[in-house]
Design a protein around this motif. Sequence first.
Motif, mmCIF file in Angstrom:
data_model
loop_
_atom_site.group_PDB
_atom_site.id
_atom_site.type_symbol
_atom_site.label_atom_id
_atom_site.label_comp_id
_atom_site.label_asym_id
_atom_site.label_seq_id
_atom_site.Cartn_x
_atom_site.Cartn_y
_atom_site.Cartn_z
ATOM 1 N N THR A 15 58.843 39.273 23.497
ATOM 2 C CA THR A 15 58.041 38.181 24.051
ATOM 3 C C THR A 15 58.944 37.067 24.568
ATOM 4 O O THR A 15 58.685 36.506 25.634
ATOM 5 N N GLY A 19 57.853 37.290 28.051
ATOM 6 C CA GLY A 19 56.625 36.509 28.024
ATOM 7 C C GLY A 19 56.893 35.027 28.139
ATOM 8 O O GLY A 19 57.879 34.583 28.715
ATOM 9 N N SER A 20 56.013 34.257 27.558
ATOM 10 C CA SER A 20 56.152 32.802 27.565
ATOM 11 C C SER A 20 56.164 32.298 26.127
ATOM 12 O O SER A 20 55.828 33.032 25.199
ATOM 13 N N GLU A 22 54.126 30.236 24.956
ATOM 14 C CA GLU A 22 52.727 30.270 24.517
ATOM 15 C C GLU A 22 52.345 31.648 23.993
ATOM 16 O O GLU A 22 51.592 31.757 23.031
ATOM 17 N N HIS A 23 52.882 32.695 24.633
ATOM 18 C CA HIS A 23 52.615 34.052 24.155
ATOM 19 C C HIS A 23 53.151 34.266 22.741
ATOM 20 O O HIS A 23 52.591 35.042 21.971
ATOM 21 N N THR A 26 50.570 32.882 20.291
ATOM 22 C CA THR A 26 49.312 33.634 20.215
ATOM 23 C C THR A 26 49.569 35.084 19.837
ATOM 24 O O THR A 26 48.624 35.824 19.601
ATOM 25 N N GLY A 27 50.832 35.476 19.784
ATOM 26 C CA GLY A 27 51.184 36.858 19.490
ATOM 27 C C GLY A 27 52.010 36.996 18.228
ATOM 28 O O GLY A 27 51.509 36.788 17.117
#
Length: 68
Positions: A15, A19-20, A22-23, A26-27
């Motif tokens: 991630t 990803g970001s 924020e990911h 939430t992950g």
Amino acid sequence: GAGSAHEIVPSFLQTLLEGSVEHLYTGPISQYKVDDLTRAALTALKECIDELSPEHVKALVNLLVMIS
């Protein structure tokens, strides 16, 4: 429940690479409380990663896949 480090770490790293920030929240690390200092550190780390060339990011993702 919380996953083991063997489950969380590869997902966390992937991630960060693809990803970001924020990911992340939430992950992979959604079940943990992350303080402001750690959030700032993750943001700074992600900014550094985002400055890598696409080839470097791909190489790191490939390494992650090989070791997981």
